[in-house]
Motif scaffolding. Structure first.
Motif, PDB file in Angstrom:
ATOM      1  N   PHE A  73      -9.988  -7.078  -1.261  1.00  0.00           N
ATOM      2  CA  PHE A  73      -9.311  -8.191  -1.925  1.00  0.00           C
ATOM      3  C   PHE A  73      -8.049  -8.666  -1.200  1.00  0.00           C
ATOM      4  N   VAL A  74      -7.392  -7.786  -0.439  1.00  0.00           N
ATOM      5  CA  VAL A  74      -6.142  -8.198   0.209  1.00  0.00           C
ATOM      6  C   VAL A  74      -6.360  -9.318   1.232  1.00  0.00           C
ATOM      7  N   PRO A  75      -7.372  -9.245   2.126  1.00  0.00           N
ATOM      8  CA  PRO A  75      -7.587 -10.371   3.031  1.00  0.00           C
ATOM      9  C   PRO A  75      -7.874 -11.679   2.310  1.00  0.00           C
ATOM     10  N   GLU A  76      -8.499 -11.595   1.135  1.00  0.00           N
ATOM     11  CA  GLU A  76      -8.746 -12.805   0.350  1.00  0.00           C
ATOM     12  C   GLU A  76      -7.433 -13.394  -0.151  1.00  0.00           C
ATOM     13  N   LEU A  77      -6.525 -12.540  -0.603  1.00  0.00           N
ATOM     14  CA  LEU A  77      -5.221 -13.018  -1.079  1.00  0.00           C
ATOM     15  C   LEU A  77      -4.401 -13.604   0.071  1.00  0.00           C
ATOM     16  N   ALA A  78      -4.531 -13.006   1.250  1.00  0.00           N
ATOM     17  CA  ALA A  78      -3.713 -13.421   2.390  1.00  0.00           C
ATOM     18  C   ALA A  78      -3.963 -14.877   2.778  1.00  0.00           C
ATOM     19  N   ARG A  79      -5.142 -15.368   2.493  1.00  0.00           N
ATOM     20  CA  ARG A  79      -5.479 -16.735   2.899  1.00  0.00           C
ATOM     21  C   ARG A  79      -4.636 -17.784   2.178  1.00  0.00           C
ATOM     22  N   ASP A  80      -4.224 -17.475   0.945  1.00  0.00           N
ATOM     23  CA  ASP A  80      -3.540 -18.483   0.142  1.00  0.00           C
ATOM     24  C   ASP A  80      -2.136 -18.088  -0.294  1.00  0.00           C
ATOM     25  N   ALA A  81      -1.717 -16.861  -0.021  1.00  0.00           N
ATOM     26  CA  ALA A  81      -0.402 -16.414  -0.486  1.00  0.00           C
ATOM     27  C   ALA A  81       0.713 -17.051   0.342  1.00  0.00           C
ATOM     28  N   ALA A  82       1.825 -17.312  -0.334  1.00  0.00           N
ATOM     29  CA  ALA A  82       3.015 -17.757   0.407  1.00  0.00           C
ATOM     30  C   ALA A  82       3.526 -16.605   1.268  1.00  0.00           C
ATOM     31  N   ARG A  83       3.522 -15.411   0.672  1.00  0.00           N
ATOM     32  CA  ARG A  83       3.882 -14.205   1.413  1.00  0.00           C
ATOM     33  C   ARG A  83       3.165 -13.022   0.786  1.00  0.00           C
ATOM     34  N   LEU A  84       2.583 -12.207   1.611  1.00  0.00           N
ATOM     35  CA  LEU A  84       1.850 -11.039   1.135  1.00  0.00           C
ATOM     36  C   LEU A  84       2.443  -9.799   1.778  1.00  0.00           C
ATOM     37  N   THR A  85       2.915  -8.872   0.934  1.00  0.00           N
ATOM     38  CA  THR A  85       3.495  -7.624   1.426  1.00  0.00           C
ATOM     39  C   THR A  85       2.577  -6.479   1.030  1.00  0.00           C
ATOM     40  N   VAL A  86       2.091  -5.740   2.021  1.00  0.00           N
ATOM     41  CA  VAL A  86       1.185  -4.622   1.790  1.00  0.00           C
ATOM     42  C   VAL A  86       1.962  -3.322   1.963  1.00  0.00           C
ATOM     43  N   PHE A  87       2.045  -2.536   0.887  1.00  0.00           N
ATOM     44  CA  PHE A  87       2.756  -1.255   0.918  1.00  0.00           C
ATOM     45  C   PHE A  87       1.744  -0.155   1.189  1.00  0.00           C
ATOM     46  N   GLN A  88       1.825   0.438   2.356  1.00  0.00           N
ATOM     47  CA  GLN A  88       0.868   1.441   2.798  1.00  0.00           C
ATOM     48  C   GLN A  88       1.508   2.824   2.834  1.00  0.00           C
ATOM     49  N   ARG A  89       0.890   3.753   2.130  1.00  0.00           N
ATOM     50  CA  ARG A  89       1.345   5.141   2.208  1.00  0.00           C
ATOM     51  C   ARG A  89       0.634   5.863   3.339  1.00  0.00           C
TER      52      ARG A  89
ATOM     53  N   VAL B 222       4.372  -2.776   5.123  1.00  0.00           N
ATOM     54  CA  VAL B 222       5.544  -1.942   4.853  1.00  0.00           C
ATOM     55  C   VAL B 222       5.079  -0.496   4.714  1.00  0.00           C
ATOM     56  N   THR B 223       5.605   0.372   5.551  1.00  0.00           N
ATOM     57  CA  THR B 223       5.224   1.788   5.505  1.00  0.00           C
ATOM     58  C   THR B 223       6.352   2.680   4.998  1.00  0.00           C
ATOM     59  N   ASP B 224       7.520   2.086   4.711  1.00  0.00           N
ATOM     60  CA  ASP B 224       8.603   2.859   4.101  1.00  0.00           C
ATOM     61  C   ASP B 224       8.200   3.262   2.682  1.00  0.00           C
ATOM     62  N   ALA B 225       8.621   4.432   2.269  1.00  0.00           N
ATOM     63  CA  ALA B 225       8.276   4.925   0.938  1.00  0.00           C
ATOM     64  C   ALA B 225       8.886   4.044  -0.144  1.00  0.00           C
ATOM     65  N   ILE B 226       8.112   3.815  -1.189  1.00  0.00           N
ATOM     66  CA  ILE B 226       8.604   3.034  -2.319  1.00  0.00           C
ATOM     67  C   ILE B 226       9.530   3.913  -3.164  1.00  0.00           C
ATOM     68  N   GLU B 227      10.727   3.416  -3.412  1.00  0.00           N
ATOM     69  CA  GLU B 227      11.664   4.141  -4.274  1.00  0.00           C
ATOM     70  C   GLU B 227      11.490   3.742  -5.725  1.00  0.00           C
ATOM     71  N   ALA B 228      11.320   2.444  -5.970  1.00  0.00           N
ATOM     72  CA  ALA B 228      11.199   1.970  -7.341  1.00  0.00           C
ATOM     73  C   ALA B 228      10.741   0.518  -7.335  1.00  0.00           C
ATOM     74  N   VAL B 229      10.167   0.134  -8.471  1.00  0.00           N
ATOM     75  CA  VAL B 229       9.901  -1.277  -8.731  1.00  0.00           C
ATOM     76  C   VAL B 229      11.059  -1.804  -9.558  1.00  0.00           C
ATOM     77  N   THR B 230      11.570  -2.947  -9.174  1.00  0.00           N
ATOM     78  CA  THR B 230      12.689  -3.565  -9.883  1.00  0.00           C
ATOM     79  C   THR B 230      12.166  -4.766 -10.663  1.00  0.00           C
ATOM     80  N   PRO B 231      12.969  -5.370 -11.514  1.00  0.00           N
ATOM     81  CA  PRO B 231      12.511  -6.571 -12.230  1.00  0.00           C
ATOM     82  C   PRO B 231      12.074  -7.698 -11.301  1.00  0.00           C
ATOM     83  N   ALA B 232      12.614  -7.706 -10.068  1.00  0.00           N
ATOM     84  CA  ALA B 232      12.324  -8.819  -9.153  1.00  0.00           C
ATOM     85  C   ALA B 232      11.380  -8.459  -8.018  1.00  0.00           C
ATOM     86  N   GLY B 233      11.073  -7.180  -7.837  1.00  0.00           N
ATOM     87  CA  GLY B 233      10.218  -6.819  -6.714  1.00  0.00           C
ATOM     88  C   GLY B 233      10.105  -5.325  -6.509  1.00  0.00           C
ATOM     89  N   VAL B 234      10.055  -4.908  -5.238  1.00  0.00           N
ATOM     90  CA  VAL B 234       9.852  -3.507  -4.883  1.00  0.00           C
ATOM     91  C   VAL B 234      10.962  -3.068  -3.934  1.00  0.00           C
TER      92      VAL B 234
END
Length: 501
Positions: free
Chosen positions: A197-213, A320-332
């Motif tokens: 699904f991510v490549p499908e989203l990438a076609r139309d997204a203004a910006r797509l951020t993929v968080f990879q562990r 993005v391969t940096d570890a996620i610390e938290a989700v905030t009201p506005a993002g990650v």
């Protein structure tokens, strides 16, 4: 709790099946062909299909060739592609349900919550809730669970996820009412669903951020459309279609050599092509390094895609391969304090595959729950039967998943074994059939011993449970499993006579 006249203890069903996906439908068809029509299927959804009903995300498709990912008794000459899309598989299952008169036996909107075995009557009492939340119960002589492994989404334990002000949803619960075009999208997870699904989203997204562990090993997807001429030939000559299926099966099952015995071979047939694909599709050396797995190929699920790796060259996509610390009201927010704003968050974090039968509570003899029996890890005789739970069978149970072939083949093997058990029970005129503990324990000790020698033991993955036990995958050839389920195994069961008052 309502207990209708049909299904009451005085008038139980012969067989109750939980689930109406591939496993449940296959079980119902086999029962009907054997002349057993006193069957009910309880399905929590509104239609048949299981995961193929639930997973409607963009790009959803199977990663096993179409002609192998279908019932052997219902070949389909009209598959449109070598790898079928979700809607086509769902339509196939709907046709099977109608053709084999299974639909009339299904009660939709019924989610099973618990089941308990009554030793006095040798009946299973099954409790469920309907779509309105009303509680019901019924009885059956035989209980078959066909709930599968990939029905419960795994949600990441990320602090603040509930605080995000935009929409958040898992890929298996896709929000088609959420417009994602020209939005800033954050995707957490890079598993088998995400690479579709991510490549499908990438076609139309203004910006797509993929968080990879953890990066995945990727192989090319040999997908193409079947020509009209090929489909006509399959329809006209069923033997040709059967030979096509057999060839696909043989090629896939031969891969078990690499997965279970000759690990070095897997690097030749998988690792080298995967690294070559990385070099071809990701020219940027730094990015390629971040997309290169650090574990042996095969110990986690190998993924197939032609557009996942090239997607990261798009200007609107960031890995993005940096570890996620938290989700905030506005993002990650990731390690180091950087916050990436987003309008929506999509979770591609997989499923709770090792939590078999959850959240149902199954209690066998003496009221002992399977949770207690499986306190150190789920296990079953051939992945199907458990001591202490007479007349209870699982389709797609412990150690029956595959990393190299079609799960539909395994499901048909399990269905055939259950039918052999039921024939033995009928011929002996018994009340209950149950696998013996010594045979069960010896079998599972061998499975674990063999699993430790497979490539699956090379890293941590969803193939292992919380105890580090190999509870998901079958550690061998599917031909071996077929032989065990169809030509051996009944000697491990004992049949109990009906109690007399």
């Amino acid at each position: 709790m309502d207990e209708s006249e049909r299904g009451a203890a005085a008038n139980p069903w012969a067989v109750l099946v939980i689930g109406a996906g591939f496993g449940g439908l296959g079980m119902a068809v086999a029962l009907g062909r054997a002349g057993e029509h006193d069957v009910v299927l309880l399905e929590k959804g509104h239609d048949v299909g299981g995961v193929w009903r639930e997973n409607t995300y963009p790009g959803a498709a199977c990663d096993v060739p179409s002609h192998l990912y279908s019932f052997s008794f219902e070949p389909n000459p009209q598959w449109s592609r070598t790898y079928s899309p979700q809607a086509e598989i769902l339509d196939y299952l709907r046709r099977c349900a109608d053709k084999y008169a299974v639909r009339d036996k299904i009660r939709f909107g019924c989610e099973v919550t618990a089941a308990s075995f009554d030793e006095a009557t040798s009946l299973w009492r099954v409790a469920w809730t309907d779509a309105t939340g009303r509680a019901h119960a019924g009885h059956a002589r035989v209980l078959v669970s066909a709930v599968g492994l990939l029905g419960r989404p795994a949600l990441p334990a990320v602090p603040g996820l509930a605080s995000f002000q935009g929409p958040v949803f898992h890929s298996a619960q896709w929000r088609h009412d959420v417009a994602l075009k020209d939005k800033r999208i954050a995707v957490i997870g890079t598993g088998a669903s995400a690479i579709q699904f991510v490549p499908e989203l990438a076609r139309d997204a203004a910006r797509l951020t993929v968080f990879q562990r953890t990066p995945s090993w990727i192989l090319p997807r040999a997908d193409r459309a079947y020509t009209e001429r090929e489909r006509r030939r399959f329809a006209r000559w069923p033997g040709l279609m059967a030979a096509h299926r057999a060839l696909i099966y043989a090629v896939h099952d031969s891969r078990a050599l690499a997965f279970t015995r000759l690990g070095w071979l897997l690097d030749i047939v998988g690792g080298r092509p995967a690294r070559k694909l990385l070099e071809q599709q990701v020219p940027d050396a730094a990015l390629r390094d971040r997309l290169t797995p650090r574990y042996p190929i095969g110990c986690k699920r190998i993924l197939i895609s032609n557009d996942w790796l090239p997607m990261f060259a798009r200007t609107n996509v960031e890995l993005v391969t940096d570890a996620i610390e938290a989700v905030t009201p506005a993002g990650v927010r990731v390690a180091g304090g950087r916050e990436i704003e987003a309008d929506a968050i999509v979770l591609g974090t997989g499923f709770t595959a090792a939590e078999f039968l959850a959240p149902m509570e199954i209690r066998g003899r003496a009221g002992r729950s399977l949770d207690e029996a499986w306190s150190q890890g789920a296990q079953a005789w051939l992945g199907i039967s458990v001591p202490g739970s007479p007349n209870f069978f699982m389709i797609y149970g412990p150690n029956t998943n595959l990393g190299h072939n079609s799960i539909v083949f395994m499901l048909e093997c399990q269905v055939a074994h259950v039918m052999r058990c039921l024939r033995k029970l009928r011929d002996a005129r018994g009340a209950a059939i149950e696998v013996r503990a010594p045979e069960f324990e010896r079998y599972n000790a061998r499975v674990q011993q063999r699993s430790r020698r497979t490539v699956f033991a090379g890293c941590t993955s969803w193939y292992l449970d919380a105890h580090g036990r190999h509870t998901v995958n079958w550690p061998g050839f599917t031909t071996t499993y077929r032989w065990l389920t169809r030509h051996a195994g009944l000697g491990a069961y004992r049949v109990a006579a009906a109690r007399t008052s």
